[in-house]
Motif scaffolding. Structure first.
Motif, PDB file in Angstrom:
ATOM      1  N   CYS A 222      -6.935   5.991   2.218  1.00 47.54           N
ATOM      2  CA  CYS A 222      -7.009   4.986   1.139  1.00 47.54           C
ATOM      3  C   CYS A 222      -7.731   5.602  -0.046  1.00 47.54           C
ATOM      4  O   CYS A 222      -8.875   6.044   0.073  1.00 47.54           O
ATOM      5  N   ASN A 223      -7.066   5.635  -1.182  1.00 47.14           N
ATOM      6  CA  ASN A 223      -7.723   6.174  -2.387  1.00 47.14           C
ATOM      7  C   ASN A 223      -7.983   5.067  -3.401  1.00 47.14           C
ATOM      8  O   ASN A 223      -7.925   5.263  -4.599  1.00 47.14           O
ATOM      9  N   ILE A 224      -8.263   3.867  -2.882  1.00 52.00           N
ATOM     10  CA  ILE A 224      -8.803   2.766  -3.695  1.00 52.00           C
ATOM     11  C   ILE A 224      -7.868   2.400  -4.848  1.00 52.00           C
ATOM     12  O   ILE A 224      -8.330   2.170  -5.970  1.00 52.00           O
ATOM     13  N   THR A 225      -6.594   2.343  -4.614  1.00 50.80           N
ATOM     14  CA  THR A 225      -5.697   1.963  -5.704  1.00 50.80           C
ATOM     15  C   THR A 225      -5.772   0.462  -6.013  1.00 50.80           C
ATOM     16  O   THR A 225      -5.346   0.026  -7.064  1.00 50.80           O
ATOM     17  N   LYS A 226      -6.244  -0.316  -5.057  1.00 53.39           N
ATOM     18  CA  LYS A 226      -6.429  -1.768  -5.210  1.00 53.39           C
ATOM     19  C   LYS A 226      -5.114  -2.552  -5.283  1.00 53.39           C
ATOM     20  O   LYS A 226      -5.144  -3.751  -5.608  1.00 53.39           O
ATOM     21  N   CYS A 227      -3.997  -1.937  -5.013  1.00 54.89           N
ATOM     22  CA  CYS A 227      -2.733  -2.702  -5.015  1.00 54.89           C
ATOM     23  C   CYS A 227      -2.792  -3.808  -3.961  1.00 54.89           C
ATOM     24  O   CYS A 227      -2.237  -4.886  -4.146  1.00 54.89           O
ATOM     25  N   CYS A 228      -3.463  -3.528  -2.851  1.00 56.50           N
ATOM     26  CA  CYS A 228      -3.566  -4.525  -1.781  1.00 56.50           C
ATOM     27  C   CYS A 228      -4.297  -5.767  -2.289  1.00 56.50           C
ATOM     28  O   CYS A 228      -3.865  -6.899  -2.045  1.00 56.50           O
TER      29      CYS A 228
ATOM     30  N   PRO B  42      -4.603  -1.953   4.914  1.00 56.51           N
ATOM     31  CA  PRO B  42      -5.640  -2.841   4.370  1.00 56.51           C
ATOM     32  C   PRO B  42      -5.932  -4.071   5.212  1.00 56.51           C
ATOM     33  O   PRO B  42      -7.102  -4.452   5.354  1.00 56.51           O
TER      34      PRO B  42
ATOM     35  N   ILE C 297     -12.923  -2.406   2.194  1.00 59.22           N
ATOM     36  CA  ILE C 297     -12.656  -0.971   2.327  1.00 59.22           C
ATOM     37  C   ILE C 297     -13.828  -0.125   1.831  1.00 59.22           C
ATOM     38  O   ILE C 297     -14.279   0.795   2.526  1.00 59.22           O
TER      39      ILE C 297
ATOM     40  N   PHE D  73      -2.583   5.322  10.124  1.00 56.70           N
ATOM     41  CA  PHE D  73      -3.200   4.509   9.078  1.00 56.70           C
ATOM     42  C   PHE D  73      -3.136   3.039   9.478  1.00 56.70           C
ATOM     43  O   PHE D  73      -2.048   2.484   9.623  1.00 56.70           O
TER      44      PHE D  73
ATOM     45  N   CYS E  50       0.840  -1.209   0.000  1.00 56.12           N
ATOM     46  CA  CYS E  50       0.000   0.000   0.000  1.00 56.12           C
ATOM     47  C   CYS E  50       0.872   1.255   0.000  1.00 56.12           C
ATOM     48  O   CYS E  50       1.741   1.423   0.849  1.00 56.12           O
ATOM     49  N   HIS E  51       0.583   2.149  -0.931  1.00 52.18           N
ATOM     50  CA  HIS E  51       1.439   3.336  -1.077  1.00 52.18           C
ATOM     51  C   HIS E  51       1.362   4.265   0.129  1.00 52.18           C
ATOM     52  O   HIS E  51       2.271   5.048   0.363  1.00 52.18           O
ATOM     53  N   VAL E  52       0.278   4.168   0.902  1.00 47.80           N
ATOM     54  CA  VAL E  52       0.180   5.035   2.087  1.00 47.80           C
ATOM     55  C   VAL E  52       1.248   4.630   3.103  1.00 47.80           C
ATOM     56  O   VAL E  52       1.847   5.474   3.764  1.00 47.80           O
TER      57      VAL E  52
HETATM   58 FE1  F3S Z   1      -3.794   1.119   0.003  1.00 48.05          FE
HETATM   59 FE2  F3S Z   1      -5.408  -0.822  -0.754  1.00 48.05          FE
HETATM   60 FE3  F3S Z   1      -6.331   1.572  -0.380  1.00 48.05          FE
HETATM   61  S1  F3S Z   1      -3.351  -0.479  -1.473  1.00 48.05           S
HETATM   62  S2  F3S Z   1      -4.671   2.913  -0.966  1.00 48.05           S
HETATM   63  S3  F3S Z   1      -5.461   0.274   1.180  1.00 48.05           S
HETATM   64  S4  F3S Z   1      -6.977   0.179  -1.933  1.00 48.05           S
END
Ligand code: F3S
Ligand code: SF4
Length: 293
Positions: free
Chosen positions: A240-246, A208, A261, A205, A193-195
């Motif tokens: 969390c801006n819903i990047t879905k990397c998790c 995820p 989320i 934070f 997660c980029h955060v």
């Molecule tokens: Fe991080 Fe997953 Fe949200 S990678 S920004 S918790 S969608």
């Protein structure tokens, strides 16, 4: 030669580093070099494994490992430990993709080493690094204790004292919770997660994995607590801006973003921003605190 130390999460970051020469240290006590294994393909796998401790020399050591049919990255690391470098540190336990211990970054991707077959990786040297978002302890081992601190902040399942037994729960609700319960706490989602990875927000934070846990508690029909303010305020759900990397890296294929989320975000929005609900609460005298997210 030494790589940079001091990651965003308060510990050494694993970025770069030069080549570390390694002389074979196979210990006679460990039985010395392994006998040839059945299923050897005759090919050799080149591993570049991150090595070092905070404050010491950080870099990559290169090892040549005989390939075996069906070999996974953890097999190759074990072969190195047994035959070439007994001091190489690596965390693992079940080797069956169920304990979540052998998380690492292989060719830059967060994966379970025990579930990553060598023959699925691109040809050429395979780079193995520890999880980048956590402070380094040694070689492939990182300090993931921050996750357990977060876990303690989340009130556990709590049923009404007079709820009685046996409970009857709709199958639809059971199925929904089952997905969350598949989590093996590998922390690959926390790592990617980029955060966590790109910003120093770990103190604000949950990440995820813990949004999954909060969602499973909030969706449990027999739980009576309300954790929406906790996950919004202390948990930093809004970051969390819903990047879905998790979701992409989860080895248990939990739809972290869609099924944990986003439903949590909707519940938080309902509590704080839905005007109809706001009016209802106002009339009942149960309004939540009015501050902005
Ligand atoms: Fe991080 Fe997953 Fe949200 S990678 S920004 S918790 S969608
Ligand atoms: Fe690992 Fe998936 Fe659990 Fe995250 S949600 S800790 S990726 S099993």
């Amino acid at each position: 030669m030494a790589g940079p130390v001091g990651g965003g999460r308060g510990g050494p970051a694993v970025t770069g580093g030069g080549e570390i020469p390694v002389s074979p240290t196979a210990s006679p006590a460990a039985g010395g070099p392994s006998a040839p294994e059945s299923g050897m393909t005759g090919a050799t796998v080149t591993l570049r494994i991150f090595k070092g401790v905070p404050g010491g020399e950080l870099g990559y050591a290169t090892y040549e490992v005989p390939e075996v049919v069906g070999m996974v990255v953890l097999d190759a690391v074990h072969w190195v430990q047994r035959n070439l470098d007994t001091e190489l540190a690596c965390r693992w336990n079940c080797k069956a993709a169920k304990c979540g211990s052998c998380s690492a970054e292989v060719n830059g991707h967060p994966v379970l080493m025990c579930k990553t077959r060598i023959d699925t990786l691109r040809r050429g040297p395979i780079t193995v690094q520890p999880l980048r978002s956590f402070p380094l302890i040694k070689d492939l081992v990182t300090d993931v204790s921050r996750n357990y601190e977060i876990n303690k902040m989340i009130p556990p399942f709590t049923a009404a004292p007079d709820d009685g037994t046996p409970w009857r729960i709709a199958q639809m609700d059971v199925d929904r919770l089952y997905e969350h319960r598949r989590c093996i706490e590998c922390f690959l989602c926390q790592d990617v997660c980029h955060v966590n990875r790109g910003h120093d927000l770990s103190a604000r934070f949950f990440g995820p994995r813990f949004f999954v846990r909060v969602a499973s508690l909030e969706m449990h029909p027999k739980d009576v607590l309300d954790r929406r303010d906790l996950v919004r305020d202390l948990g930093g759900l809004g970051y969390c801006n819903i990047t879905k990397c998790c979701t992409d890296v989860c080895p248990e294929h939990i739809h972290i973003t869609d099924n944990s989320i986003i439903p949590l975000k909707e519940r938080v929005a309902d509590r704080h921003w839905d005007p109809v609900r706001w009016l209802g609460r106002k009339l009942r005298g149960t309004s939540p605190p009015p501050e902005a997210p």
